[in-house]
Design an enzyme around this catalytic site. Structure first.
Site, PDB file in Angstrom:
ATOM      1  N   HIS A  16       0.857  -1.205   0.000  1.00  0.00           N
ATOM      2  CA  HIS A  16       0.000   0.000   0.000  1.00  0.00           C
ATOM      3  C   HIS A  16       0.886   1.246   0.000  1.00  0.00           C
ATOM      4  O   HIS A  16       1.486   1.583   1.021  1.00  0.00           O
ATOM      5  CB  HIS A  16      -0.897   0.012   1.249  1.00  0.00           C
ATOM      6  CG  HIS A  16      -1.854   1.169   1.298  1.00  0.00           C
ATOM      7  ND1 HIS A  16      -3.193   0.991   1.545  1.00  0.00           N
ATOM      8  CD2 HIS A  16      -1.680   2.507   1.131  1.00  0.00           C
ATOM      9  CE1 HIS A  16      -3.795   2.173   1.531  1.00  0.00           C
ATOM     10  NE2 HIS A  16      -2.892   3.112   1.290  1.00  0.00           N
ATOM     11  N   HIS A  18       1.324   5.469  -1.745  1.00  0.00           N
ATOM     12  CA  HIS A  18       0.896   6.585  -2.598  1.00  0.00           C
ATOM     13  C   HIS A  18       2.132   7.141  -3.278  1.00  0.00           C
ATOM     14  O   HIS A  18       2.986   7.742  -2.618  1.00  0.00           O
ATOM     15  CB  HIS A  18       0.225   7.680  -1.756  1.00  0.00           C
ATOM     16  CG  HIS A  18      -1.006   7.200  -1.059  1.00  0.00           C
ATOM     17  ND1 HIS A  18      -2.260   7.316  -1.610  1.00  0.00           N
ATOM     18  CD2 HIS A  18      -1.166   6.545   0.120  1.00  0.00           C
ATOM     19  CE1 HIS A  18      -3.148   6.765  -0.788  1.00  0.00           C
ATOM     20  NE2 HIS A  18      -2.507   6.287   0.264  1.00  0.00           N
ATOM     21  N   LYS A 102      -9.773  -0.499  -5.392  1.00  0.00           N
ATOM     22  CA  LYS A 102      -9.760   0.194  -4.104  1.00  0.00           C
ATOM     23  C   LYS A 102     -11.093   0.862  -3.817  1.00  0.00           C
ATOM     24  O   LYS A 102     -11.592   1.634  -4.637  1.00  0.00           O
ATOM     25  CB  LYS A 102      -8.642   1.251  -4.133  1.00  0.00           C
ATOM     26  CG  LYS A 102      -8.583   2.143  -2.906  1.00  0.00           C
ATOM     27  CD  LYS A 102      -7.946   1.462  -1.707  1.00  0.00           C
ATOM     28  CE  LYS A 102      -8.090   2.310  -0.457  1.00  0.00           C
ATOM     29  NZ  LYS A 102      -6.828   2.601   0.191  1.00  0.00           N
ATOM     30  N   HIS A 139     -10.504   1.174   2.286  1.00  0.00           N
ATOM     31  CA  HIS A 139     -10.257   2.212   3.296  1.00  0.00           C
ATOM     32  C   HIS A 139     -11.420   2.114   4.268  1.00  0.00           C
ATOM     33  O   HIS A 139     -12.531   2.525   3.948  1.00  0.00           O
ATOM     34  CB  HIS A 139     -10.172   3.607   2.663  1.00  0.00           C
ATOM     35  CG  HIS A 139      -9.841   4.672   3.672  1.00  0.00           C
ATOM     36  ND1 HIS A 139      -8.620   5.296   3.733  1.00  0.00           N
ATOM     37  CD2 HIS A 139     -10.565   5.178   4.704  1.00  0.00           C
ATOM     38  CE1 HIS A 139      -8.605   6.151   4.753  1.00  0.00           C
ATOM     39  NE2 HIS A 139      -9.789   6.097   5.359  1.00  0.00           N
ATOM     40  N   HIS A 177      -4.443  -0.499   6.168  1.00  0.00           N
ATOM     41  CA  HIS A 177      -3.901   0.321   7.266  1.00  0.00           C
ATOM     42  C   HIS A 177      -4.782   0.292   8.516  1.00  0.00           C
ATOM     43  O   HIS A 177      -5.311   1.316   8.933  1.00  0.00           O
ATOM     44  CB  HIS A 177      -3.636   1.763   6.818  1.00  0.00           C
ATOM     45  CG  HIS A 177      -4.684   2.390   5.924  1.00  0.00           C
ATOM     46  ND1 HIS A 177      -6.014   2.402   6.243  1.00  0.00           N
ATOM     47  CD2 HIS A 177      -4.575   3.012   4.730  1.00  0.00           C
ATOM     48  CE1 HIS A 177      -6.675   3.011   5.286  1.00  0.00           C
ATOM     49  NE2 HIS A 177      -5.834   3.389   4.351  1.00  0.00           N
ATOM     50  N   ASP A 250       1.533   2.765   3.502  1.00  0.00           N
ATOM     51  CA  ASP A 250       0.666   3.943   3.334  1.00  0.00           C
ATOM     52  C   ASP A 250       1.492   5.228   3.264  1.00  0.00           C
ATOM     53  O   ASP A 250       1.020   6.292   3.666  1.00  0.00           O
ATOM     54  CB  ASP A 250      -0.391   4.038   4.444  1.00  0.00           C
ATOM     55  CG  ASP A 250      -1.545   4.943   4.039  1.00  0.00           C
ATOM     56  OD1 ASP A 250      -1.696   5.249   2.845  1.00  0.00           O
ATOM     57  OD2 ASP A 250      -2.300   5.369   4.940  1.00  0.00           O
TER      58      ASP A 250
END
Ligand code: DOR
Ligand code: ZN
Length: 347
Positions: A16, A18, A102, A139, A177, A250
């Site tokens: 995971h 970004h 996602k 999420h 997360h 994350d």
């Protein structure tokens, strides 16, 4: 007993991350690629990565930005919206462009405005994913303003996830997360199709890090860190040897000015020393022998992907983390800024 000075493990993956886009992506990519062979790349760009063509070109931009000689495989994800087309998502998965999809509840976090407003709106997509074995990444926070921010993950389990798992028992789900003992318990007691990622920050800090003795925006991310009892539950899960819990950083870079603001962005840029942070946690727990499975085995097994070849070595050493980094012409404050970490990744 003498302390273990080095540890060599199979090359890990980040399940995971970004990576952003453009010059920011070009600036942060090397930190992730230095440590990890593969990473699940989050699709919350603006506009989001919501179809096969967008994922394909984003993937190409990432590959083009890799430092010379670095082998790194970006695993692309599809951002689900109320209008997602089951056929498009199935096509991307079959073609190997999408590794997963996602689910951002609309307005839960950064660039999630086009996320899903109600799970029932994407049931045809989820049914198709269940059929094809495509993992759903979640999420897990409700967005209801009436719900306290520290309760939003636990309430998501009660109101949404529990039912989803019962309605689609064969859908592979990664609860991303996780930050609470409720999430740990939910994942542990669910069947083998349900797993979770855990970030370094949620293993290392509780909410005091954000709020005590002054407001510290660089420890703010979503889901927000919770009470100490939750951090302890996450550490137990991470070192437990259960294949349901694996590494996902994350890492989420934002420029200093966007964090230190009257309405600061959520996200911790932990990529520079992510693996070292996890090593420090496992070391503190006397569980270095379990790091490899958490970092390099349980993730690929859950996703049904091969384990990586090759190894990385970590060495006990004092590593000073800089106060800030200049990336893409701007300043980013990394996780652990100004602190010393006790492990170094040997290049
Ligand atoms: O803290 C976070 N930052 N949580 C998220 O869910 C998104 C991420 C980001 O993209 O900045
Ligand atoms: Zn994220």
């Amino acid at each position: 007993m003498t302390q273990q000075q080095t540890i060599t493990i199979r090359r890990p993956d980040d399940w995971h991350v970004h990576l952003r886009d453009g010059v920011m992506m070009q600036g942060v990519l090397g930190f992730t690629a230095r440590q990890f062979a593969r990473a699940i790349v989050m699709p919350n760009l603006s506009p989001p990565v919501a179809d096969v063509a967008a994922a394909q070109s984003y993937r190409e931009r990432i590959l083009a930005a890799l430092p010379e000689g670095r082998s790194f495989q970006p695993l692309m994800t599809c951002y689900l919206t109320d209008d997602s087309d089951p056929a498009e998502i199935a096509r991307g998965f079959a073609a190997g462009i999408f590794t997963a999809a996602k689910l951002y509840p609309a307005n839960a976090t950064t660039n999630s405005a086009q996320g899903v407003t109600a799970v029932r709106n994407i049931m045809p997509v989820l049914e198709r994913m269940q059929q094809t074995g495509m993992p759903l990444l979640v999420h897990g926070e409700v967005t209801d303003h009436e719900v306290d921010i520290f309760d939003r993950e636990a309430v998501f389990i009660e109101r949404i996830l529990d039912k989803l798992v019962r309605d689609l028992p064969d859908l592979k789900i990664v609860f991303e997360h996780i930050t609470t003992s409720e999430a740990v318990q939910f994942v542990q007691s669910a069947g083998p199709k349900i797993a979770a990622t855990i970030t370094p920050q949620h293993l290392q800090i509780n909410r005091n890090a954000i709020l005590a003795g002054g407001l510290r925006p660089h420890f703010y991310c979503l889901p927000v860190a919770k009470r100490e009892e939750h951090r302890i539950a996450l550490r137990k899960a991470a070192i437990s040897g259960s294949p349901k819990f694996f590494l996902g950083t994350d890492s989420a870079p934002h420029e200093r000015g966007a964090k230190e603001s009257s309405c600061g962005c959520a996200g911790i840029f932990n990529a520079p020393h992510a693996l070292e942070s996890y090593a420090a946690v496992f070391d503190e727990e006397n569980a270095l022998d379990r790091l490899e499975a958490f970092a390099s085995e349980f993730g690929p097994r859950f996703y049904g992907l091969p384990l990586n070849e090759g190894t990385v070595t970590l060495q006990r050493a004092e590593v000073q983390v800089p106060e800030s980094l200049t990336i893409a012409g701007g300043e980013i404050v990394p996780y652990h800024a100004g602190q010393v970490i006790g492990w170094r990744l040997v290049e």
